[in-house]
Design a protein around this motif. Structure first.
Motif, PDB file in Angstrom:
ATOM      1  N   ALA A  88       0.850  -1.274   0.102  1.00 25.78           N
ATOM      2  CA  ALA A  88      -0.372  -0.049  -0.196  1.00 25.78           C
ATOM      3  C   ALA A  88       0.588   1.531  -0.739  1.00 25.78           C
ATOM      4  N   ALA A  89       1.870   1.136   0.839  1.00 30.96           N
ATOM      5  CA  ALA A  89       3.301   2.391   0.516  1.00 30.96           C
ATOM      6  C   ALA A  89       3.799   3.152  -0.571  1.00 30.96           C
ATOM      7  N   GLU A  90       3.659   2.124  -1.176  1.00 27.67           N
ATOM      8  CA  GLU A  90       3.742   1.819  -3.401  1.00 27.67           C
ATOM      9  C   GLU A  90       3.587   2.589  -4.070  1.00 27.67           C
ATOM     10  N   ALA A  91       3.582   3.131  -4.942  1.00 26.08           N
ATOM     11  CA  ALA A  91       3.199   3.345  -6.040  1.00 26.08           C
ATOM     12  C   ALA A  91       2.366   2.159  -7.131  1.00 26.08           C
ATOM     13  N   PRO A  92       0.854   2.403  -6.663  1.00 29.70           N
ATOM     14  CA  PRO A  92      -0.029   1.609  -8.550  1.00 29.70           C
ATOM     15  C   PRO A  92       1.277   0.507  -9.040  1.00 29.70           C
ATOM     16  N   ARG A 137      -4.337  -5.000 -15.420  1.00 33.40           N
ATOM     17  CA  ARG A 137      -5.851  -4.839 -13.836  1.00 33.40           C
ATOM     18  C   ARG A 137      -6.155  -4.829 -12.933  1.00 33.40           C
ATOM     19  N   ARG A 138      -5.388  -6.661 -12.602  1.00 35.03           N
ATOM     20  CA  ARG A 138      -5.448  -6.801 -11.710  1.00 35.03           C
ATOM     21  C   ARG A 138      -4.262  -7.031 -10.300  1.00 35.03           C
ATOM     22  N   ALA A 139      -2.810  -6.506 -11.567  1.00 34.43           N
ATOM     23  CA  ALA A 139      -2.574  -5.369 -10.017  1.00 34.43           C
ATOM     24  C   ALA A 139      -3.081  -4.604  -9.549  1.00 34.43           C
ATOM     25  N   LEU A 140      -3.981  -3.528 -10.226  1.00 30.84           N
ATOM     26  CA  LEU A 140      -4.300  -2.550  -9.829  1.00 30.84           C
ATOM     27  C   LEU A 140      -4.968  -2.741  -9.018  1.00 30.84           C
ATOM     28  N   ARG A 141      -5.654  -3.376  -8.647  1.00 35.07           N
ATOM     29  CA  ARG A 141      -6.281  -4.184  -7.979  1.00 35.07           C
ATOM     30  C   ARG A 141      -5.947  -4.457  -6.672  1.00 35.07           C
ATOM     31  N   LEU A 142      -5.395  -5.212  -6.765  1.00 41.35           N
ATOM     32  CA  LEU A 142      -4.095  -6.226  -5.285  1.00 41.35           C
ATOM     33  C   LEU A 142      -4.189  -4.778  -5.133  1.00 41.35           C
ATOM     34  N   HIS A 143      -3.288  -3.720  -5.863  1.00 37.66           N
ATOM     35  CA  HIS A 143      -2.774  -2.635  -4.458  1.00 37.66           C
ATOM     36  C   HIS A 143      -3.842  -2.302  -4.104  1.00 37.66           C
ATOM     37  N   ALA A 144      -4.906  -1.985  -4.714  1.00 44.63           N
ATOM     38  CA  ALA A 144      -5.982  -1.316  -3.684  1.00 44.63           C
ATOM     39  C   ALA A 144      -6.339  -1.829  -2.746  1.00 44.63           C
ATOM     40  N   ALA A 176      -6.814  -1.437   0.395  1.00 41.68           N
ATOM     41  CA  ALA A 176      -8.268  -0.871   1.781  1.00 41.68           C
ATOM     42  C   ALA A 176      -8.110  -1.661   2.910  1.00 41.68           C
ATOM     43  N   VAL A 177      -6.851  -3.109   2.897  1.00 42.21           N
ATOM     44  CA  VAL A 177      -7.028  -3.674   3.888  1.00 42.21           C
ATOM     45  C   VAL A 177      -6.077  -2.417   4.944  1.00 42.21           C
ATOM     46  N   VAL A 178      -5.398  -1.942   5.135  1.00 43.21           N
ATOM     47  CA  VAL A 178      -4.728  -1.203   5.822  1.00 43.21           C
ATOM     48  C   VAL A 178      -5.568  -0.160   5.976  1.00 43.21           C
ATOM     49  N   GLU A 179      -6.903   0.575   5.201  1.00 45.76           N
ATOM     50  CA  GLU A 179      -7.574   1.852   5.798  1.00 45.76           C
ATOM     51  C   GLU A 179      -8.808   1.120   6.793  1.00 45.76           C
ATOM     52  N   ARG A 180      -9.450   0.224   5.761  1.00 45.44           N
ATOM     53  CA  ARG A 180     -10.683  -0.678   6.943  1.00 45.44           C
ATOM     54  C   ARG A 180     -10.028  -1.621   7.898  1.00 45.44           C
ATOM     55  N   HIS A 181      -9.100  -2.841   7.650  1.00 45.18           N
ATOM     56  CA  HIS A 181      -8.939  -3.896   8.241  1.00 45.18           C
ATOM     57  C   HIS A 181      -7.404  -3.324   9.308  1.00 45.18           C
ATOM     58  N   GLY A 182      -6.749  -3.002   9.748  1.00 42.27           N
ATOM     59  CA  GLY A 182      -5.805  -2.090  10.303  1.00 42.27           C
ATOM     60  C   GLY A 182      -4.785  -2.810   9.616  1.00 42.27           C
ATOM     61  N   GLY A 183      -4.564  -2.895   7.966  1.00 38.19           N
ATOM     62  CA  GLY A 183      -3.270  -4.121   8.004  1.00 38.19           C
ATOM     63  C   GLY A 183      -3.406  -5.326   7.897  1.00 38.19           C
ATOM     64  N   GLU A 184      -4.445  -6.177   8.707  1.00 37.05           N
ATOM     65  CA  GLU A 184      -4.335  -7.315   8.416  1.00 37.05           C
ATOM     66  C   GLU A 184      -6.030  -8.085   7.349  1.00 37.05           C
ATOM     67  N   LEU A 190     -13.463  -6.325  -0.917  1.00 39.80           N
ATOM     68  CA  LEU A 190     -12.226  -5.662  -1.783  1.00 39.80           C
ATOM     69  C   LEU A 190     -11.675  -5.627  -3.192  1.00 39.80           C
ATOM     70  N   PRO A 191     -11.485  -4.913  -3.358  1.00 41.85           N
ATOM     71  CA  PRO A 191     -11.169  -4.601  -4.623  1.00 41.85           C
ATOM     72  C   PRO A 191     -10.287  -5.811  -5.532  1.00 41.85           C
ATOM     73  N   GLY A 192     -11.472  -6.234  -6.502  1.00 39.54           N
ATOM     74  CA  GLY A 192     -10.673  -7.880  -7.213  1.00 39.54           C
ATOM     75  C   GLY A 192     -10.907  -8.908  -6.704  1.00 39.54           C
ATOM     76  N   VAL A 193     -12.197  -8.849  -5.548  1.00 38.01           N
ATOM     77  CA  VAL A 193     -12.384 -10.018  -4.865  1.00 38.01           C
ATOM     78  C   VAL A 193     -13.862 -10.964  -5.010  1.00 38.01           C
TER      79      VAL A 193
END
Length: 298
Positions: free
Chosen positions: A68-72, A86-93, A97-105, A116-119
């Motif tokens: 998440a800390a990297e550029a997409p 697009r899967r790479a972009l969604r996985l980055h997104a 989302a995991v960091v923002e909504r789930h405390g990184g877990e 989650l995007p792409g899921v």
DNA sequence: AATTCGTGGTT
DNA sequence: TAACCAAGAAT
């Protein structure tokens, strides 16, 4: 103690214990994040091509926060030639989302994963099952094929997943969650290694004696025709060529360098480039150059 | 619900 | 060799 609900369970589970591949995302030290990354990469891409890229990602981005800390664009670049970038972009997104909504877990609940995007339905069930031993019907193309043959007696499943298929899959999920997770991975592996699409290795199949397709005399597929995937000359090919230039370049690329990879049809080339920009895979810069997407501006 | 979206190995 | 196929998702 759980009672097997289907005669398929015991032989398939025993076969899996004996024949399962030793894949890194199944290792004891795997993380839910590693499982999620593997599932994203394996969507429509064979295991053999995923392996080296997955290892690179596991070393470089061991947690969602690291990615998440990297550029997409770095995710797109490191995706390499796995296809469907697009899967790479969604996985980055998804990492963001995991960091923002789930405390990184990575969450264990199906609904949280599915959001989650792409899921999609498959990946949410797969991660919930493989990483957290949740009780879910995990239905991918391998499972659909095994069911079509062993249960329904058809050589191939229908072109699109049906409600009836899902009901069969759910009926086959063992009551016990731990057993359910083993069943999910085992039946999928059977489809990948033995009950294959083109030349099934029925001689090596643990449920050959129970297989409805075998018992029916292996009737040929008689469903609706299954369309192939054309590629040569399509927008997808042009998009692939354009993105390949940006992936290999260190920095921004002048428009002329993109024009050069598909000189024969400027209209199609423009459509492909516009599409890449619209998808967020490519960023137009001031001065007419292009680059992989950088950090989102706020 | 039908299309779109990459890439490369196998037959 | 052209066709098939590979742990799908989003629209």
């Amino acid at each position: 103690m759980s009672v097997p609900a289907s005669p398929l369970h015991a032989p398939v589970l025993a076969w899996y214990d004996r024949c399962a591949r030793d894949l890194p995302w199944r290792a004891p030290d795997r993380t839910p994040w590693g499982v999620l990354v593997s599932e994203a990469m394996l969507q429509q891409t064979p295991v053999a091509r995923v392996l080296p890229v997955w290892r690179e990602w596991a070393a470089r981005w061991p947690t969602p926060a690291a990615l998440a800390a990297e550029a997409p664009g770095e995710a797109v670049r490191a995706w390499g030639r796995l296809g469907y970038p697009r899967r790479a972009l969604r996985l980055h997104a998804a990492a963001v989302a995991v960091v923002e909504r789930h405390g990184g877990e990575v969450p264990a609940a199906y609904d949280d994963l599915r959001a989650l995007p792409g899921v999609g339905a498959y990946t949410a069930a797969a991660v919930a099952s493989f990483a957290f031993s949740g009780r879910h019907a995990v239905v991918d193309t391998n499972v659909r094929r095994v069911q079509a043959r062993a249960v329904t007696g058809a050589e191939h499943p229908a072109p699109a997943q049906t409600a009836a298929e899902l009901r069969v899959a759910e009926a086959l999920v063992p009551d016990d969650a731990g057993q359910a997770a083993r069943w999910a991975v085992a039946v999928m592996e059977l489809g990948a290694l033995v009950c294959t699409a083109r030349a099934p290795r029925c001689a090596d199949c643990p449920v050959r004696a129970l297989c409805a397709w075998q018992l029916a005399g292996r009737p040929a597929y008689d469903g609706p025709p299954r369309r192939g995937q054309a590629y040569a000359g399509t927008d997808r090919q042009v998009r692939g060529l354009l993105l390949g230039v940006l992936r290999e370049a260190e920095g921004p690329v002048p428009r002329a360098a993109l024009d050069a990879v598909w000189p024969r049809d400027p209209l199609q080339r423009a459509r492909a480039l516009d599409g890449l920009v619209a998808d967020g895979l490519v960023e137009p810069l001031e001065g007419g150059a292009y680059a992989l997407p950088g950090a989102p501006r706020r």
